[in-house]
Scaffold this motif. Sequence first.
Motif, PDB file in Angstrom:
ATOM      1  N   ASP A  80       0.835  -1.204   0.000  1.00 57.52           N
ATOM      2  CA  ASP A  80       0.000   0.000   0.000  1.00 57.52           C
ATOM      3  C   ASP A  80       0.866   1.249   0.000  1.00 57.52           C
ATOM      4  O   ASP A  80       1.937   1.269   0.616  1.00 57.52           O
ATOM      5  CB  ASP A  80      -0.908   0.043   1.240  1.00 57.52           C
ATOM      6  N   ARG A  81       0.394   2.297  -0.683  1.00 53.53           N
ATOM      7  CA  ARG A  81       1.065   3.609  -0.637  1.00 53.53           C
ATOM      8  C   ARG A  81       0.427   4.406   0.483  1.00 53.53           C
ATOM      9  O   ARG A  81      -0.797   4.416   0.617  1.00 53.53           O
ATOM     10  CB  ARG A  81       0.942   4.349  -1.963  1.00 53.53           C
ATOM     11  N   VAL A  82       1.271   5.046   1.275  1.00 51.48           N
ATOM     12  CA  VAL A  82       0.789   5.839   2.401  1.00 51.48           C
ATOM     13  C   VAL A  82       1.374   7.246   2.332  1.00 51.48           C
ATOM     14  O   VAL A  82       2.455   7.456   1.783  1.00 51.48           O
ATOM     15  CB  VAL A  82       1.140   5.178   3.760  1.00 51.48           C
ATOM     16  N   SER A  83       0.635   8.189   2.890  1.00 51.12           N
ATOM     17  CA  SER A  83       1.118   9.561   3.026  1.00 51.12           C
ATOM     18  C   SER A  83       1.683   9.709   4.430  1.00 51.12           C
ATOM     19  O   SER A  83       0.980   9.469   5.414  1.00 51.12           O
ATOM     20  CB  SER A  83      -0.019  10.563   2.811  1.00 51.12           C
ATOM     21  N   VAL A  84       2.962  10.083   4.501  1.00 52.64           N
ATOM     22  CA  VAL A  84       3.687  10.140   5.762  1.00 52.64           C
ATOM     23  C   VAL A  84       4.093  11.584   6.057  1.00 52.64           C
ATOM     24  O   VAL A  84       4.461  12.326   5.151  1.00 52.64           O
ATOM     25  CB  VAL A  84       4.972   9.276   5.690  1.00 52.64           C
ATOM     26  N   GLU A  85       4.037  11.945   7.320  1.00 53.35           N
ATOM     27  CA  GLU A  85       4.573  13.223   7.772  1.00 53.35           C
ATOM     28  C   GLU A  85       5.555  12.922   8.901  1.00 53.35           C
ATOM     29  O   GLU A  85       5.234  12.163   9.818  1.00 53.35           O
ATOM     30  CB  GLU A  85       3.444  14.116   8.279  1.00 53.35           C
ATOM     31  N   LEU A  86       6.765  13.465   8.798  1.00 54.44           N
ATOM     32  CA  LEU A  86       7.792  13.301   9.827  1.00 54.44           C
ATOM     33  C   LEU A  86       8.099  14.659  10.438  1.00 54.44           C
ATOM     34  O   LEU A  86       8.205  15.652   9.718  1.00 54.44           O
ATOM     35  CB  LEU A  86       9.088  12.744   9.232  1.00 54.44           C
ATOM     36  N   MET A  87       8.238  14.701  11.765  1.00 50.30           N
ATOM     37  CA  MET A  87       8.589  15.921  12.466  1.00 50.30           C
ATOM     38  C   MET A  87       9.862  15.691  13.265  1.00 50.30           C
ATOM     39  O   MET A  87       9.995  14.677  13.942  1.00 50.30           O
ATOM     40  CB  MET A  87       7.465  16.348  13.417  1.00 50.30           C
ATOM     41  N   MET A  88      10.781  16.652  13.163  1.00 51.62           N
ATOM     42  CA  MET A  88      12.027  16.645  13.935  1.00 51.62           C
ATOM     43  C   MET A  88      12.116  17.942  14.717  1.00 51.62           C
ATOM     44  O   MET A  88      11.700  18.983  14.250  1.00 51.62           O
ATOM     45  CB  MET A  88      13.239  16.598  12.997  1.00 51.62           C
TER      46      MET A  88
END
Length: 100
Positions: free
Chosen positions: A91-99
Amino acid sequence: MDTEQTFAFDAELWLHSATKASWHFVTVPAEISRRIRFLAGRTNGFGSIRVRACIGESRWATSLFPDKATGCYFLPLKAEVRRARAITTGDRVSVELMMG
């Protein structure tokens, strides 16, 4: 790093089953991986970097792990997140990463 940095991308969920435990990951795109590496500076053990991740309504603290072969980071997706979002290998997913 004084301010929070956020990175968003779409990626395919894949299964790494080289060990008894099967781990699911998404690969952070090369350009975003380079920016994260630059911003992170010093890393944790094995070159890992602490981040907060978000897929849909699921949010969690985790680490990115470097892949020396590609220069990209891998983001592990725990079973709890996969179940909550009803996602599986391929599956393709939309990811958000925070640093920061």
